[in-house]
Design an enzyme around this catalytic site. Sequence first.
Site, PDB file in Angstrom:
ATOM      1  N   GLN A  87      20.993  86.359  45.341  1.00 28.22           N
ATOM      2  CA  GLN A  87      21.154  87.623  46.067  1.00 28.22           C
ATOM      3  C   GLN A  87      21.363  88.823  45.127  1.00 28.22           C
ATOM      4  OE1 GLN A  87      24.091  85.615  49.208  1.00 28.22           O
ATOM      5  NE2 GLN A  87      23.671  87.745  49.643  1.00 28.22           N
ATOM      6  N   HIS A  88      21.198  89.991  45.695  1.00 29.92           N
ATOM      7  CA  HIS A  88      21.678  91.287  45.152  1.00 29.92           C
ATOM      8  C   HIS A  88      20.917  91.887  43.972  1.00 29.92           C
ATOM      9  CE1 HIS A  88      25.139  90.373  47.600  1.00 29.92           C
ATOM     10  NE2 HIS A  88      25.528  89.383  46.813  1.00 29.92           N
ATOM     11  N   ASP A 248      19.810  83.030  48.728  1.00 31.64           N
ATOM     12  CA  ASP A 248      20.030  81.576  48.551  1.00 31.64           C
ATOM     13  C   ASP A 248      21.160  81.029  49.430  1.00 31.64           C
ATOM     14  OD1 ASP A 248      21.989  82.778  46.931  1.00 31.64           O
ATOM     15  OD2 ASP A 248      21.452  81.667  45.125  1.00 31.64           O
TER      16      ASP A 248
END
Length: 495
Positions: A87-88, A248
């Site tokens: 992520q991110h 994920d």
Amino acid sequence: MPANAVVIGVDSSTQSTKAAFTDAETGRLLAVGRAPHRVSGAGGARETDPEGWWAALAEAVAAGLKELDGLGVTAPAVTGIAVAGQQHGLVVLDRAGTPLRPALLWNDTRSAPQAASLTEALGGRDAWTARTGSVPVASMTATKWQWLRENEPAVADAAAAVRLPHDFLTERLAGVAATDPGDASGTCWYSTATGAYDPVLLDLVGLDAALLPPVAPTGGTRVGSLTAAAAERLGLPAGIAVAAGTGDNMAAAVGLGLGGAGLLDHPVLSLGTSGTVFAATRTRPASAALAGFAAADGTYLPLACTLNCTLAVDKVASLLGLDREAAEAGGEVVLLPYLDGERTPDLPGASGLLTGLRHTTTRQQILGAAYEGAAVTVLRALDEVLRACGQDPAAPDTAARPLRLVGGGAMGRHWVETVRRLSGRPLLIPSSGELVALGAAALAAAAATGEDAVALATGWGAGSGKELPAVERDVEAWERVSSVLGRASGSLLGW
Ligand SMILES: Nc1ncnc2c1ncn2[C@@H]1O[C@H](COP(=O)(O)OP(=O)(O)O)[C@@H](O)[C@H]1O
Ligand SMILES: O=C(CO)[C@@H](O)[C@H](O)COP(=O)(O)O
């Protein structure tokens, strides 16, 4: 769905890519191809070249196809593909879709000052959770974009597209820009309250919405078809379904059959580079103590994430010259393994802390203390996740719900023993070690058939496995670690 159809779920996480070739009917894992990633950066920097993820995806698919060949299954059986990504991370592209610089990863802490100033600029933590469900700590994409604007303005000005890691790969597959609510909710410019990008937040960070991908309704939505160029690169049939994909952790929830069409309010602990605790629930989370993400299917995913889990413990093992399983519980030593700074608690400048050494302390106990420090740090957020699900953490029926253990660490004996002892909860260890990739495979199957991904994964039984009954909670060890964490002065933890 044709008989014997195969779908590919891709887990593009921090350390590696895994491509899970999955029987679309039964969910049986037929083959898994793997390829490592390269993470670079010292101090607070953590970066990876997105082209490296694309090369790793091709390598993992090639390895999986080779394994499939041995089973007499060929590429034409593949009907869909989906990517679940770390992520991110911030990916900035030029007009041709080429990365302008390496991606800033979720565990890059350089944007901590930007996180603090953005929090204040909107009016504090509650103002953020009301809109996005989350407070902008250094992991969140918006803080990384702000860092880029302040530190590399020429790159920010040149950006023609801004993507998350999984969006970048989905676009390479389908040739269209797309993301999903789950991964979008980790940007801090997507509102979980409205289900859309938030113009006020985009304005705050000076980002033009036109640079962002459209948000598909779910991670299992078909957003396009595999392009001829991608098909040639991967050795797969052109035209197969490409799903929106997701983050994920959201994909792990799908793989476990957690979500609207499956189980709600059942907690999960993921032991990977990050330690995460989360659950799928129907109520939109808005507590500053958690990240209030969306799930991939229209439900929500309250989550807490630490920066230091398996990788930090493995580093301590290698410093001590021990195998990771050579750890021992006991003794007085406490180790907070915050080698990468920490996010939960929010101490981006922290470093590791070792205390309580005696003449009698063994190397094995120091390693055991690293497991305990990492496990207590993430498990401290479990009750908050349960409360976000409307559960009373102490209620007998909540306490009886097994904690599902996923991620690479779930394969480790000492990890399982430590979590069991410190949580005092029954554990469920799914028999498949590839829940993120299997969740992505369910998204791919959903995109190919139009069915619900969580319902498909539930039918596959991917989340089933071994249940370990609860053991008495090791309150002494818990208190030992928590009290050091509570008492450690700012200067000791280095922030
Ligand atoms: N058999 C094992 N026992 C304990 N830990 C393991 C085992 N296999 C892998 N790991 C741990 O799993 C981690 C990788 O897990 P993974 O969930 O794939 O990480 P990520 O998603 O962050 O890339 C490694 O850091 C390693 O410590
Ligand atoms: O930042 C988060 C969650 O908010 C991390 O969980 C990343 O999604 C990376 O995951 P792993 O590589 O540890 O699986």
